[in-house]
Design a protein around this motif. Structure first.
Motif, short mmCIF file in Angstrom:
data_model
loop_
_atom_site.label_atom_id
_atom_site.label_comp_id
_atom_site.label_asym_id
_atom_site.label_seq_id
_atom_site.Cartn_x
_atom_site.Cartn_y
_atom_site.Cartn_z
N HIS A 111 3.79 -1.05 -11.22
CA HIS A 111 3.00 -0.02 -10.54
C HIS A 111 1.90 0.53 -11.44
CE1 HIS A 111 4.71 3.34 -12.85
NE2 HIS A 111 5.85 2.67 -12.82
N GLY A 112 0.85 1.06 -10.80
CA GLY A 112 -0.23 1.72 -11.52
C GLY A 112 -0.02 3.22 -11.46
N HIS A 113 -1.09 3.97 -11.30
CA HIS A 113 -1.11 5.41 -11.03
C HIS A 113 -0.71 6.30 -12.21
CE1 HIS A 113 -1.34 8.97 -8.60
NE2 HIS A 113 -0.11 9.30 -8.87
N THR A 114 0.26 5.86 -13.03
CA THR A 114 0.80 6.76 -14.05
C THR A 114 0.06 6.67 -15.38
OG1 THR A 114 2.47 5.10 -14.54
CG2 THR A 114 3.10 6.86 -13.04
N TYR A 158 8.14 12.53 -10.45
CA TYR A 158 7.63 13.90 -10.55
C TYR A 158 6.70 14.15 -9.39
CZ TYR A 158 5.79 18.12 -12.80
OH TYR A 158 5.42 19.40 -13.09
N ARG A 159 7.16 14.92 -8.42
CA ARG A 159 6.42 15.13 -7.18
C ARG A 159 5.06 15.82 -7.38
NH1 ARG A 159 3.37 15.65 -3.96
NH2 ARG A 159 3.44 16.52 -1.88
N PRO A 160 4.95 16.88 -8.24
CA PRO A 160 3.65 17.58 -8.34
C PRO A 160 2.48 16.66 -8.72
CG PRO A 160 5.36 18.89 -9.38
CD PRO A 160 5.99 17.56 -9.02
N TRP A 161 2.73 15.54 -9.35
CA TRP A 161 1.62 14.62 -9.68
C TRP A 161 1.68 13.35 -8.84
CZ3 TRP A 161 2.15 14.76 -15.78
CH2 TRP A 161 1.89 16.08 -16.21
N ASN A 162 2.52 13.33 -7.81
CA ASN A 162 2.72 12.12 -7.03
C ASN A 162 3.10 10.91 -7.90
OD1 ASN A 162 2.87 12.23 -4.23
ND2 ASN A 162 0.66 12.44 -3.97
N PHE A 163 3.82 11.17 -8.99
CA PHE A 163 4.49 10.07 -9.71
C PHE A 163 5.75 9.83 -8.88
CE2 PHE A 163 2.90 10.65 -14.39
CZ PHE A 163 1.59 10.63 -13.95
N TRP A 164 5.59 9.25 -7.70
CA TRP A 164 6.56 9.49 -6.63
C TRP A 164 6.24 8.60 -5.44
CZ3 TRP A 164 10.25 13.43 -6.63
CH2 TRP A 164 10.80 13.80 -5.40
N THR A 165 7.25 8.09 -4.75
CA THR A 165 7.06 7.50 -3.44
C THR A 165 8.14 8.11 -2.55
OG1 THR A 165 6.23 5.48 -4.44
CG2 THR A 165 6.87 5.34 -2.14
N MET A 221 0.89 -1.15 0.00
CA MET A 221 0.00 0.00 0.00
C MET A 221 0.93 1.20 0.00
SD MET A 221 -1.60 2.63 1.23
CE MET A 221 -3.13 3.40 1.63
N SER A 222 1.22 1.73 -1.19
CA SER A 222 2.28 2.75 -1.29
C SER A 222 1.73 4.16 -1.35
CB SER A 222 3.12 2.49 -2.54
OG SER A 222 2.33 2.70 -3.69
N VAL A 223 0.41 4.33 -1.07
CA VAL A 223 -0.19 5.66 -1.22
C VAL A 223 -0.62 6.26 0.13
CG1 VAL A 223 -0.88 5.36 -3.63
CG2 VAL A 223 -2.42 4.59 -1.83
N GLN A 224 0.18 5.95 1.17
CA GLN A 224 -0.04 6.60 2.47
C GLN A 224 0.29 8.07 2.32
OE1 GLN A 224 -1.13 4.96 5.06
NE2 GLN A 224 -0.47 2.82 4.89
N GLU A 225 -0.57 8.94 2.89
CA GLU A 225 -0.25 10.37 2.90
C GLU A 225 -0.28 10.88 4.33
OE1 GLU A 225 -2.16 13.06 0.26
OE2 GLU A 225 -2.05 11.71 -1.47
N SER A 249 3.05 -2.16 -6.50
CA SER A 249 2.77 -0.95 -5.71
C SER A 249 1.95 -0.03 -6.59
CB SER A 249 4.08 -0.25 -5.32
OG SER A 249 4.73 0.25 -6.46
N HIS A 250 1.05 0.73 -5.99
CA HIS A 250 0.22 1.58 -6.84
C HIS A 250 1.03 2.74 -7.42
CE1 HIS A 250 -3.30 3.28 -8.66
NE2 HIS A 250 -3.03 4.43 -8.09
N SER A 251 1.81 3.42 -6.57
CA SER A 251 2.65 4.50 -7.08
C SER A 251 3.98 3.90 -7.53
CB SER A 251 2.89 5.52 -5.97
OG SER A 251 3.51 4.90 -4.87
N PRO A 252 4.67 4.57 -8.46
CA PRO A 252 5.99 4.04 -8.84
C PRO A 252 6.90 4.06 -7.60
CG PRO A 252 5.52 6.13 -9.99
CD PRO A 252 4.32 5.80 -9.16
N LEU A 253 7.66 2.98 -7.38
CA LEU A 253 8.53 2.95 -6.20
C LEU A 253 9.84 3.66 -6.47
CD1 LEU A 253 8.16 -0.56 -4.49
CD2 LEU A 253 7.36 1.66 -3.69
#
Lengths: 381, 224
Positions: free
Chosen positions: A280-283, A253-260, A185-189, A245-249
């Protein structure tokens, strides 16, 4: 007209295209070397006969072989993926529902069937019970078993409550044919909502905006990294490891959370293994990277494509075509992953209405020197 | 935004403008007789008032209290007054060109030299249009979408909108398209909303936002 004139049998461009596409898919599903080569030489001979020396959009699988006699970590197998469907309820938006149904049909038509299907996260758009329930119901019609991963759109309305009820734990691992799989679960904020007095719906809406700067960065987080460390302790370094992982590990690019945010810490836990792949997904795009021994692949969305980030694109990424806005399904799709006997993977992006793109393990292992995917004519702006 | 003073100015200007729009024809405020022993103080919106007892000490602290009371009342009746601030914080709209080097220079016109205030007004008004565009761009409701789709779903921060490439021949439309033609095409099809008239405030704002986000990219009309 003289009826006796013999018209030579000429296949149209479309027919040749469809035949080659068919041949490629047949080839990919029979991964033993001999039949793959057979498909490839057969198709090559046909293409040469047709004078297709400059055949850019050809599906010919090139250079299939991997080192003979290498010790097999796994018998080799395939799994499919569907990701980022962003469902609203049907009454609100039927298009996204139809697109997920199309992906389910794609996967159900695969012959032979994949060993399992990975769902890559963001099943729902606004994390509502009705959206998640609808998604769960649609995914039930998949013939192969499904492994679920959670995305931020599934999570931030009720903090995963309904998702957990439907699909169980969001962090888990399993072993399949000699490969160790880990789902994170890589999308903890970090909490950005309490201080602002946001309602659950406002919190969800903020996270749902890709370019919304009010939200925090994605992270795996310390407790889950601790879990991962323990989980991997019992796994030997020669065992292939595949992480979902949902976000790229990694940090793109931080502004779009293409980021962990804690990507380096997670990567450190994976470095001791000989062969590691992260999916990973998200992108919502074709995205390829390699950091040390870790190979990274993105997944396509069934809802809408994202543009490439203005900075930070990994050098190994060959971009998919710039999606045509007049074709509502362009830039979308699903795909499958062929796991080699050595444990590395060839990643297939099944772009709807386009040539599929295959990114091979050998492309990444060679640092981009061999088996380079064909770049499209129109790249992102 | 790293310029709080600039923001605060816009905030107030936009709030007052919004107020002015919604106001009915100038109403003569009924001369509410000031309560005995007190006087009425009115805010610059010509509407919000407070009663101040005549025996209030004439000190700075007491003056501040009156001004705070007026603003608190105004804020309560204008809950969306900080939409510019909220929008900028969420979506980081690119700030327009800085014309401050023109301050003090003449322009041979009625009003003589350019002042700091001129420059600030140009900037605020331009920026506000782009920020309103961002609000529309990011909201399915503002766009009138029947399917809860907004522009940012495919174009985060207006990426891949390439306004610098218009006008250009759009083969799918069979004619030369302007940026607004493509905006309307997107509103009609993927967004499933109602097309906007070319001079609709929302269309003007959308164009402003999209162009703002590509600030500095050279024009290259006709580019595929």
């Amino acid at each position: 007209m003289n009826d006796n004139v013999k018209i030579p049998h000429i296949k149209s461009v479309e027919t040749r295209h469809l035949e080659e596409r068919e041949a490629l898919f047949r080839g990919l599903h029979n991964l033993d070397r001999r039949s793959f080569l057979k498909v490839s030489t057969g198709a090559a001979a046909a293409a040469i006969a047709a004078g297709a020396a400059n055949h850019f959009h050809s599906f010919l699988p090139v250079n299939v072989a991997y080192a003979a006699g290498e010790s097999a970590a796994t018998p080799g197998f395939t799994f499919a993926y569907i990701s980022d469907s962003h469902l609203y309820v049907k009454k609100t938006n039927e298009r996204f529902v139809r697109q997920l149904l199309r992906a389910v049909d794609d996967v159900n038509r695969l012959d032979p069937q994949p060993d399992f299907v990975l769902y890559g996260g963001d099943l729902a758009q606004l994390g509502r019970k009705e959206e998640l329930d609808l998604g769960a119901q649609i995914l039930k019609s998949l013939k192969a078993p499904v492994h679920m991963m959670v995305g931020e759109h599934d999570w931030y309305f009720d903090m995963g409550h309904r998702w957990n009820e439907l699909f169980g734990a969001q962090t888990y691992s399993f072993d399949h044919k000699g490969v160790h799989f880990v789902v994170l679960m890589s999308v903890q904020e970090k909490d950005f909502w309490s201080a602002r007095g946001m309602s659950p719906a406002e919190r969800m809406h903020t996270v749902a905006g890709l370019d919304n700067a009010v939200q925090s960065a994605f992270e795996v987080g310390a407790p889950q990294r601790e879990w991962l460390k323990k989980d991997l302790e019992k796994v030997s370094t020669s065992t292939p490891v595949i992480v979902f992982s949902h976000s790229p590990l990694y940090k793109l690019y931080r502004p779009w959370n293409f980021w962990t945010d804690d990507a380096e810490d997670v990567q450190a836990l994976l470095q001791r293994f000989d062969r590691v792949t992260v999916l990973h997904g998200h992108t919502h795009q074709v995205l390829t990277n390699r950091i040390g021994n870790i190979q990274f692949h993105g997944m396509l969305s069934t809802a809408w494509p994202w543009p490439y980030a203005p900075q930070g694109l990994p050098a190994l990424t060959v971009q998919m075509n710039r999606p045509n806005p007049f074709d509502p399904n362009d830039g979308l799709g699903d795909g499958s992953v062929a796991v080699h006997p050595d444990g590395l993977v060839d990643k297939l992006y099944n772009l709807w209405n386009r040539n599929p793109m295959q990114v091979k393990a050998s492309y990444l292992s060679s640092g981009g020197k061999s088996d380079v995917p064909v770049a499209p004519t129109l790249a992102s702006y | 935004m790293n310029n709080p003073r600039f923001l605060a100015l816009i905030l107030l200007a936009s709030a007052l403008a919004a107020k002015a729009d919604s106001q009915s024809p100038p109403q003569q405020s009924p001369a509410t007789p000031a309560a005995a022993g007190s006087k009425q103080v009115k805010l610059c919106d010509n509407k919000t008032t407070v009663q101040v007892p005549n025996d209030t000490p004439k000190t700075r602290a007491e003056g501040q209290k009156i001004s705070d009371a007026l603003m608190a009342q105004w804020k309560a009746s204008n809950p969306n007054s900080s939409w510019v601030q909220g929008e900028v914080e969420a979506h980081q709209v690119v700030v327009p060109a800085d014309n401050s080097k023109l301050v003090g220079t003449g322009q041979s016109a009625t009003y003589g030299t350019v002042t700091q205030q001129d420059v600030q007004v140009w900037k605020n008004e331009t920026y506000k249009t782009a920020v309103y565009g961002s609000k529309v761009f990011h909201s399915g409701d503002e766009l009138g979408s029947e399917i809860a789709v907004s522009c940012d779903m495919c174009h985060p921060r207006a990426s891949n909108t390439h306004p610098e490439s218009y006008p250009k021949f759009q083969p799918q439309l069979g004619r030369v398209a302007l940026l607004r033609d493509m905006i309307n095409w997107c509103i009609e099809h993927p967004v499933r909303g109602k097309v906007l008239a070319p001079d609709d405030p929302k269309m003007r704002a959308l164009e402003a936002y999209i162009l703002a986000q590509r600030k500095g990219v050279p024009l290259d009309y006709g580019k595929r």
